[in-house]
Write a protein that holds these residues in place. Structure first.
Motif, PDB file in Angstrom:
ATOM      1  N   TYR A 142       6.534  19.356   5.575  1.00  0.00           N
ATOM      2  CA  TYR A 142       5.692  18.263   6.035  1.00  0.00           C
ATOM      3  C   TYR A 142       4.324  18.734   6.496  1.00  0.00           C
ATOM      4  O   TYR A 142       4.189  19.713   7.235  1.00  0.00           O
ATOM      5  N   LYS A 143       3.327  18.036   6.031  1.00  0.00           N
ATOM      6  CA  LYS A 143       1.969  18.204   6.528  1.00  0.00           C
ATOM      7  C   LYS A 143       1.316  16.832   6.502  1.00  0.00           C
ATOM      8  O   LYS A 143       1.837  15.895   5.881  1.00  0.00           O
ATOM      9  N   GLU A 144       0.219  16.717   7.160  1.00  0.00           N
ATOM     10  CA  GLU A 144      -0.465  15.423   7.229  1.00  0.00           C
ATOM     11  C   GLU A 144      -0.826  14.952   5.825  1.00  0.00           C
ATOM     12  O   GLU A 144      -1.461  15.674   5.058  1.00  0.00           O
ATOM     13  N   ILE A 145      -0.386  13.752   5.493  1.00  0.00           N
ATOM     14  CA  ILE A 145      -0.639  13.200   4.155  1.00  0.00           C
ATOM     15  C   ILE A 145      -2.001  12.511   4.152  1.00  0.00           C
ATOM     16  O   ILE A 145      -2.204  11.503   4.836  1.00  0.00           O
ATOM     17  N   LYS A 146      -2.932  13.065   3.379  1.00  0.00           N
ATOM     18  CA  LYS A 146      -4.283  12.514   3.302  1.00  0.00           C
ATOM     19  C   LYS A 146      -4.619  11.972   1.916  1.00  0.00           C
ATOM     20  O   LYS A 146      -5.480  11.102   1.783  1.00  0.00           O
ATOM     21  N   GLN A 147      -3.969  12.509   0.892  1.00  0.00           N
ATOM     22  CA  GLN A 147      -4.273  12.101  -0.480  1.00  0.00           C
ATOM     23  C   GLN A 147      -3.011  11.581  -1.173  1.00  0.00           C
ATOM     24  O   GLN A 147      -2.044  12.318  -1.343  1.00  0.00           O
ATOM     25  N   ILE A 148      -3.027  10.310  -1.540  1.00  0.00           N
ATOM     26  CA  ILE A 148      -1.912   9.693  -2.264  1.00  0.00           C
ATOM     27  C   ILE A 148      -2.330   9.455  -3.704  1.00  0.00           C
ATOM     28  O   ILE A 148      -3.390   8.869  -3.969  1.00  0.00           O
ATOM     29  N   LEU A 149      -1.530   9.921  -4.653  1.00  0.00           N
ATOM     30  CA  LEU A 149      -1.775   9.676  -6.068  1.00  0.00           C
ATOM     31  C   LEU A 149      -0.833   8.578  -6.538  1.00  0.00           C
ATOM     32  O   LEU A 149       0.379   8.760  -6.566  1.00  0.00           O
ATOM     33  N   PHE A 150      -1.398   7.426  -6.879  1.00  0.00           N
ATOM     34  CA  PHE A 150      -0.609   6.291  -7.362  1.00  0.00           C
ATOM     35  C   PHE A 150      -0.706   6.264  -8.887  1.00  0.00           C
ATOM     36  O   PHE A 150      -1.699   5.825  -9.454  1.00  0.00           O
ATOM     37  N   ALA A 151       0.330   6.787  -9.542  1.00  0.00           N
ATOM     38  CA  ALA A 151       0.327   6.890 -11.001  1.00  0.00           C
ATOM     39  C   ALA A 151       1.005   5.672 -11.610  1.00  0.00           C
ATOM     40  O   ALA A 151       2.134   5.330 -11.245  1.00  0.00           O
ATOM     41  N   CYS A 152       0.313   5.023 -12.543  1.00  0.00           N
ATOM     42  CA  CYS A 152       0.882   3.821 -13.156  1.00  0.00           C
ATOM     43  C   CYS A 152       0.443   3.711 -14.611  1.00  0.00           C
ATOM     44  O   CYS A 152      -0.553   4.306 -15.029  1.00  0.00           O
ATOM     45  N   ASP A 153       1.222   2.960 -15.389  1.00  0.00           N
ATOM     46  CA  ASP A 153       0.852   2.731 -16.788  1.00  0.00           C
ATOM     47  C   ASP A 153       0.558   1.261 -17.058  1.00  0.00           C
ATOM     48  O   ASP A 153       0.486   0.825 -18.191  1.00  0.00           O
ATOM     49  N   ILE A 154       0.432   0.485 -15.977  1.00  0.00           N
ATOM     50  CA  ILE A 154      -0.067  -0.887 -16.073  1.00  0.00           C
ATOM     51  C   ILE A 154      -1.074  -1.084 -14.954  1.00  0.00           C
ATOM     52  O   ILE A 154      -0.975  -0.463 -13.898  1.00  0.00           O
ATOM     53  N   LEU A 155      -2.054  -1.945 -15.169  1.00  0.00           N
ATOM     54  CA  LEU A 155      -3.049  -2.218 -14.137  1.00  0.00           C
ATOM     55  C   LEU A 155      -3.145  -3.703 -13.807  1.00  0.00           C
ATOM     56  O   LEU A 155      -3.448  -4.075 -12.681  1.00  0.00           O
ATOM     57  N   ARG A 167      -0.012  -0.298   0.340  1.00  0.00           N
ATOM     58  CA  ARG A 167      -1.056  -0.487   1.356  1.00  0.00           C
ATOM     59  C   ARG A 167      -0.535  -0.134   2.747  1.00  0.00           C
ATOM     60  O   ARG A 167      -1.215   0.553   3.522  1.00  0.00           O
ATOM     61  N   GLN A 168       0.680  -0.574   3.083  1.00  0.00           N
ATOM     62  CA  GLN A 168       1.273  -0.284   4.390  1.00  0.00           C
ATOM     63  C   GLN A 168       1.413   1.218   4.607  1.00  0.00           C
ATOM     64  O   GLN A 168       1.101   1.733   5.684  1.00  0.00           O
ATOM     65  N   VAL A 169       1.896   1.900   3.589  1.00  0.00           N
ATOM     66  CA  VAL A 169       2.080   3.352   3.689  1.00  0.00           C
ATOM     67  C   VAL A 169       0.743   4.046   3.886  1.00  0.00           C
ATOM     68  O   VAL A 169       0.589   4.912   4.759  1.00  0.00           O
ATOM     69  N   ALA A 170      -0.244   3.667   3.060  1.00  0.00           N
ATOM     70  CA  ALA A 170      -1.568   4.299   3.135  1.00  0.00           C
ATOM     71  C   ALA A 170      -2.222   4.079   4.492  1.00  0.00           C
ATOM     72  O   ALA A 170      -2.804   5.005   5.073  1.00  0.00           O
ATOM     73  N   LEU A 171      -2.124   2.873   5.019  1.00  0.00           N
ATOM     74  CA  LEU A 171      -2.728   2.575   6.314  1.00  0.00           C
ATOM     75  C   LEU A 171      -2.015   3.312   7.448  1.00  0.00           C
ATOM     76  O   LEU A 171      -2.648   3.830   8.364  1.00  0.00           O
ATOM     77  N   SER A 172      -0.679   3.361   7.371  1.00  0.00           N
ATOM     78  CA  SER A 172       0.087   4.048   8.412  1.00  0.00           C
ATOM     79  C   SER A 172      -0.229   5.535   8.436  1.00  0.00           C
ATOM     80  O   SER A 172      -0.272   6.159   9.504  1.00  0.00           O
ATOM     81  N   LEU A 173      -0.464   6.104   7.258  1.00  0.00           N
ATOM     82  CA  LEU A 173      -0.751   7.536   7.157  1.00  0.00           C
ATOM     83  C   LEU A 173      -2.251   7.836   7.241  1.00  0.00           C
ATOM     84  O   LEU A 173      -2.647   8.996   7.274  1.00  0.00           O
ATOM     85  N   LYS A 174      -3.066   6.782   7.206  1.00  0.00           N
ATOM     86  CA  LYS A 174      -4.529   6.917   7.184  1.00  0.00           C
ATOM     87  C   LYS A 174      -4.948   7.801   5.995  1.00  0.00           C
ATOM     88  O   LYS A 174      -5.771   8.715   6.120  1.00  0.00           O
ATOM     89  N   ALA A 175      -4.339   7.487   4.854  1.00  0.00           N
ATOM     90  CA  ALA A 175      -4.555   8.288   3.652  1.00  0.00           C
ATOM     91  C   ALA A 175      -5.352   7.514   2.604  1.00  0.00           C
ATOM     92  O   ALA A 175      -5.319   6.281   2.553  1.00  0.00           O
ATOM     93  N   ALA A 176      -6.079   8.260   1.772  1.00  0.00           N
ATOM     94  CA  ALA A 176      -6.817   7.671   0.650  1.00  0.00           C
ATOM     95  C   ALA A 176      -5.890   7.590  -0.560  1.00  0.00           C
ATOM     96  O   ALA A 176      -4.992   8.422  -0.733  1.00  0.00           O
TER      97      ALA A 176
END
Length: 268
Positions: A142-155, A167-176
């Motif tokens: 575990y380390k502070e999560i700052k960068q989230i990669l959201f991989a998808c094949d539909i937009l 969004r909830q996860v990103a805001l809770s972690l204060k991650a981009a």
């Protein structure tokens, strides 16, 4: 809200438990340890009385209780525990509702030919369940999560509930969040940004990256290394019986042998 982590006291699950405990502290919530009791091989091959089985079960429960107490003291968090004769797949739906859990944390097995063909407990849970699953590889600490990669094949057709959870996860972690889209047809490294994505992620720092490639899996693996991402997020799709035979889920493949955690958010 809570976080549930499955443990069988193996090295792989011990690492997942520590990761989940640290994450629980950051989320400021409760951790729930779950152990699906299984007889040791030597005991399963012998004829044990009901009393002997109960003694083994109680010993495992005491071990779980001690682990909960140690984690609570070390991480200064509330830790509950539950042990059951039923397996994870049978019990977890009830647990998720009972504890109003954000997601289930489970160890991610190393990649192997057998698992590519048959899958493993992690990929089974991901493919069968309709709640977020966070898979933790043995190498991930575990380390502070700052960068989230959201991989998808539909937009264009990402469900609002899926985006809300991201969004909830990103805001809770204060991650981009980097929305990473792989397309075989795109000639330039750019996309038309769907308005729904911008709207749902408007209060999250987010970026878009599009690449042209015939190999989605390799492209995602390459981007993980290039971007130094701390967390990979994907959306598993459900397939019918015949489709599942000929189609290998990208999320299932990524849920084995990665070096960073994978959060699977189902398309509902």
């Amino acid at each position: 809200m809570s976080i549930i982590v499955a443990t069988n006291f193996s090295k792989l699950s011990d690492n997942a438990v520590l990761y989940a405990a640290a994450l629980t502290k950051q989320f400021q919530t409760e951790l729930v340890l779950f152990h699906a009791f299984r007889l040791p091989v030597h005991a399963a091959n012998s004829r044990l009385s009901a009393m002997s089985l109960d003694i083994l079960f109680q010993k495992n429960k005491e071990k779980l209780k001690k682990l909960a107490a140690n984690l609570s003291e070390e991480f200064q968090i509330k830790v509950s525990y539950k042990s059951s004769y039923s397996d994870l797949g049978e019990e977890v739906d009830h647990l998720m509702k009972e504890y109003k859990a954000r997601f289930l944390v489970i160890g991610m097995s190393p990649k192997s030919m057998e698992q590519n063909l048959l899958g493993n407990p992690t990929t089974s849970v991901i493919s069968m369940k309709e709640f977020p699953v966070l898979a933790i590889p043995l190498e991930a600490k575990y380390k502070e999560i700052k960068q989230i990669l959201f991989a998808c094949d539909i937009l264009q057709d990402i469900p609002l509930k899926t985006l809300a959870r991201l969004r909830q996860v990103a805001l809770s972690l204060k991650a981009a969040v980097t929305v990473f889209y792989v397309d075989q047809k795109v000639e330039e490294l750019k996309i038309e940004t769907p308005s729904i994505l911008n709207k749902e992620l408007e209060d999250v720092t987010h970026f878009y990256k599009n690449v042209k490639s015939n190999s989605v899996i390799e492209s995602i693996e390459s981007e993980i290394k290039k971007s130094n991402s701390d967390l990979l997020v994907m959306m598993p799709k459900k397939y019918g019986f015949w489709e599942s035979i000929v189609h290998k889920s990208k999320t299932r493949v990524m849920a084995s042998g990665q070096n960073i955690p994978l959060l699977s958010i189902p398309i509902e």
